[in-house]
Design an enzyme around this catalytic site. Sequence first.
Site, short mmCIF file in Angstrom:
data_model
loop_
_atom_site.label_atom_id
_atom_site.label_comp_id
_atom_site.label_asym_id
_atom_site.label_seq_id
_atom_site.Cartn_x
_atom_site.Cartn_y
_atom_site.Cartn_z
CG ASP A 297 -1.77 -1.24 1.34
OD1 ASP A 297 -2.38 -1.62 0.32
OD2 ASP A 297 -1.78 -1.85 2.42
CE LYS B 183 3.32 -2.55 -4.52
NZ LYS B 183 2.80 -2.20 -3.18
CD GLN C 127 0.79 -9.16 -2.45
OE1 GLN C 127 1.61 -9.66 -3.20
NE2 GLN C 127 -0.49 -9.30 -2.66
N GLY D 48 -3.83 -4.40 -4.62
CA GLY D 48 -4.58 -3.39 -5.35
C GLY D 48 -3.77 -2.13 -5.57
CG HIS D 49 -1.35 -1.21 -8.15
ND1 HIS D 49 -0.47 -1.16 -7.10
CD2 HIS D 49 -0.91 -2.20 -8.95
CE1 HIS D 49 0.47 -2.08 -7.27
NE2 HIS D 49 0.21 -2.73 -8.39
#
Length: 428
Positions: A13, A16, A223, A40-41
């Site tokens: 988180d 990235k 991650q 998730g992004h």
Amino acid sequence: MPGIIVVGSQWGDEGKGKATDQMGDRVDFCVRYSGGNNAGHTLVVDGEKYAMHLLPSGILSPNSTPVIGNGVVIDLGVLFHEIDVLTGRGVDCSNLKVSSNAHIITSYHRTMDKVTERFAGKRKIGTTGRGIGPTYSDKINRMGIRVQDLFDEEHLRQKVEAALDQKNQILVKIYNRRHIEADEIVEELLAHGERLRPMVVDTVRLLNDGLDEGKIVLFEGAQAHHLDVDHGTYPYVTSSNPTAGGACTGTGVGPTRIDRVIGIAKAYTTRVGEGPFPTELHDETGEKLRTDGGEFGVTTGRPRRCGWFDALVVEAAATANAFTDVFLTKLDILSGWDRIPVCVAYDVNGTRHDRLPMSQQEFAEATPIYEELDGWHEDISGCREFDDLPVKAQDYVKRLEELIGTRISGIGVGPGREQTVMVHDLID
């Protein structure tokens, strides 16, 4: 031309996607190399917010070919849902390439994930329940379902039946759950096969040929280092290798073709799920960081645990991944503090540690030793050059740079694509 890896340096988180997006228009391939839809992004482009879980961030850059590598585990229902949502918003997803060797998450993997976590009780890991761990477990046990298996019904059925011979014994006799029929799994997978087929290519050859032609390949990790199954805070980790080395095994591109490794670090620290977190704040300060930073999981919506920047955590990641650069995100969230603590060492039962302890037990017992830096009150969201930042914000960045031993080349000062301060070019 470079092969570039982007790696989270904390517990995920870190933002990235934002760092990847900064390079997107100059990158020929954007490759996801590990994890599944447990990650998730979130990207903000022209005021529009995009949340993705399996698709590489490069899907939003028309000049970049998005690739899902062999190290990823794919929930096909989630993948096609993401594609449909983005397509409905005008994003062209037709150029997506998927490795034939990537493993498939089935409904029985999701079931196993949920029942084992529930059975573990207080010893639970804090998984997302998406079936990631059981899929990687099947991969290592040589009983996984791969993308290429979807195109041979007889072969697929044999593999599903073999997997369920074992899993049904566990589900029925240990967890008191219903028996799963092979037919329903095979039908579910075959239903996705024809839609997937045009996307499937030999991604190892595709990427290596691209590098031979002088194209830029960006490897996007999910991650972060401290969730790596080998290098993270075991057992509170993910089931894959999101570290830089994982980019090579997760794509079939050799380490000699990697030119730059960019670590992503949040200007403070967050974590989702169980596990040790020395700088975690359990008071109104932690709540303020969570609220101001919008610290809620993209995938699960769970509130993230929040704390001050831990230099030992990031320095350890910089060492193990050989970071050439660090991209610091969410510096704007720290505006408004008079003093900002930074963890520079740990006290473990009376002994000072200036580096991450070797023992996980010692890490779990670590108490942070802080150095307090001067804060700033100016709004920095409009800054675009390093010299535009308030002097105290500059000093904060410079001190972090000293502590982690790696230059900070980019700084996020807001969620938007344009809200970035570039100190050094991440590609040239």
